[in-house]
Design an enzyme around this catalytic site. Structure first.
Site, PDB file in Angstrom:
ATOM      1  CG  HIS A 134      16.601  10.917  -5.928  1.00 51.77           C
ATOM      2  ND1 HIS A 134      15.496  11.621  -5.523  1.00 51.77           N
ATOM      3  CD2 HIS A 134      16.800   9.942  -4.990  1.00 51.77           C
ATOM      4  CE1 HIS A 134      15.046  11.102  -4.380  1.00 51.77           C
ATOM      5  NE2 HIS A 134      15.822  10.089  -4.048  1.00 51.77           N
TER       6      HIS A 134
ATOM      7  CB  THR B  77      -0.933   0.038   1.232  1.00 50.35           C
ATOM      8  OG1 THR B  77      -0.129  -0.043   2.415  1.00 50.35           O
ATOM      9  CG2 THR B  77      -1.921  -1.110   1.199  1.00 50.35           C
TER      10      THR B  77
ATOM     11  CB  CYS C 170      16.737   5.729  -4.571  1.00 45.03           C
ATOM     12  SG  CYS C 170      16.776   6.879  -3.188  1.00 45.03           S
TER      13      CYS C 170
ATOM     14  CD  GLN D  33      19.027  11.960  -2.125  1.00 44.65           C
ATOM     15  OE1 GLN D  33      20.206  11.930  -1.777  1.00 44.65           O
ATOM     16  NE2 GLN D  33      18.125  11.160  -1.579  1.00 44.65           N
TER      17      GLN D  33
END
Length: 330
Positions: free
Chosen positions: A235, A9, A126, A153
């Site tokens: 980013h 979710t 990331c 970012q």
């Protein structure tokens, strides 16, 4: 293939479901998992609704693969239980990344290290993922000596509450709970994650450590400054790379353009360069502003942009799953 998506979710979990569908991963049974308060609710996948189940029920179902995006503490508690049940876990949190017994994988760079025995596989940070997509092929050719990276970012890296904060500040509504210690709209915060005793943030430390593990090379130095900017998706990184060996700019562009998953956007005469706005919703890593550092020899400047929710998280995890499936490792 029976696939569990843990944290289905959440912001990354939702993108994982989307990426699994887009890439037509061979899911024969989807098991969406979320916190206890979400059990019984529905998530959509391929036009169908699936009921969210508890962690206990998901483990009992013995999925082939479980893709986690539910935070470090959840991963530490439940990933080993899935692994004990025979499931291969691909974990998006920082919990296992620097564990010497766990592989840290960006498929285009080091998927070859994976074996059937790897039951918990770490998905890198990331910012690390898009960085090593560029550092990897250049290290092979020119041998890295020192890397300086400054990140820009997006707020999606913090999560939905951060997006809500940005949007509320844009609209002039100050009633939404603050995720950041200051306004993010019309601002830039040199503060991603929490500060450590050495005054670096955790995000900066991840960027300084993870690339060495992924590249299997600890002979180069890397330092980082991570900054949060009022961008909703994608980013960006300004990267200064000093090599042991001399390089040719045309050859650098050729190497990067031939690297799977990397797109060179480097035509400054026509204002053609990577931007977060362009990367949003895409799986590739974009690199441009490729130029020599005029202040010292054997040193390169470049600019890297990627969608942090896709290649920076969900897509990379699904690519790991694809590699496992294609090579009969699950």
């Amino acid at each position: 293939m029976k696939v569990a998506v843990v944290g289905s979710t959440g912001m990354v979990g939702q993108v994982m479901l989307k990426v699994l569908e887009e890439r037509n991963f061979p899911v024969t049974e989807l098991i969406p998992v979320a916190s206890e308060k979400s059990v019984g609710k529905k998530v959509k996948y391929k036009q169908e609704e699936f009921t969210i189940v508890s962690m206990k029920d998901a483990i009992a179902a013995k999925p082939d693969i479980a893709i986690f995006s539910a935070g470090g503490s959840t991963s530490l508690e439940f990933a080993p239980l899935f692994a004990e049940a025979g499931t291969t876990v691909i974990d998006n949190s920082s919990a296992w990344r620097m564990d010497p017994d766990k592989k840290l994988v960006v498929p285009e760079i080091n998927a070859h290290v994976l074996t059937k025995e790897d039951k918990i596989i770490a998905n890198p940070n990331c910012s690390t993922i898009q960085l090593v997509m560029v550092l990897g092929p250049l290290n092979k050719k020119y041998d890295l000596k020192r890397v300086v990276v400054s990140t820009y970012q997006s707020v999606t890296g913090t999560g939905k509450a951060a997006v809500d904060q940005l949007n509320s500040e844009i609209s002039g509504d100050d009633s939404v709970a603050k995720v950041y210690p200051y306004h993010i709209f019309k601002n830039a915060l040199p503060h991603c994650d929490v500060f450590s005793d050495d005054d670096y943030t955790k995000e900066e430390i991840k960027l300084m450590k993870e690339p060495k593990k992924i590249l299997g090379d600890d002979t180069f130095n890397l330092t980082a400054t991570a900054v949060r900017v009022p961008v909703q998706g994608g980013h960006s990184e300004s990267v200064n790379i000093e090599f042991e060996n001399e390089f040719d700019l045309d050859e650098v562009r050729k190497i990067l353009s031939e690297t799977p998953g990397v797109v060179v956007m480097d035509d400054v005469k026509n204002n053609h360069y990577p931007m977060p706005l362009y990367s949003e919703g895409k799986d590739e890593v974009f690199v441009g502003r490729i130029r020599r550092d005029l202040s010292q020899p054997k040193t390169l400047n470049l600019w890297i942009v990627a969608d942090n929710l896709r290649k920076g998280a969900a897509t990379n995890a699904v690519q790991i799953a694809e590699y496992l499936a294609a090579n009969n490792l699950v």
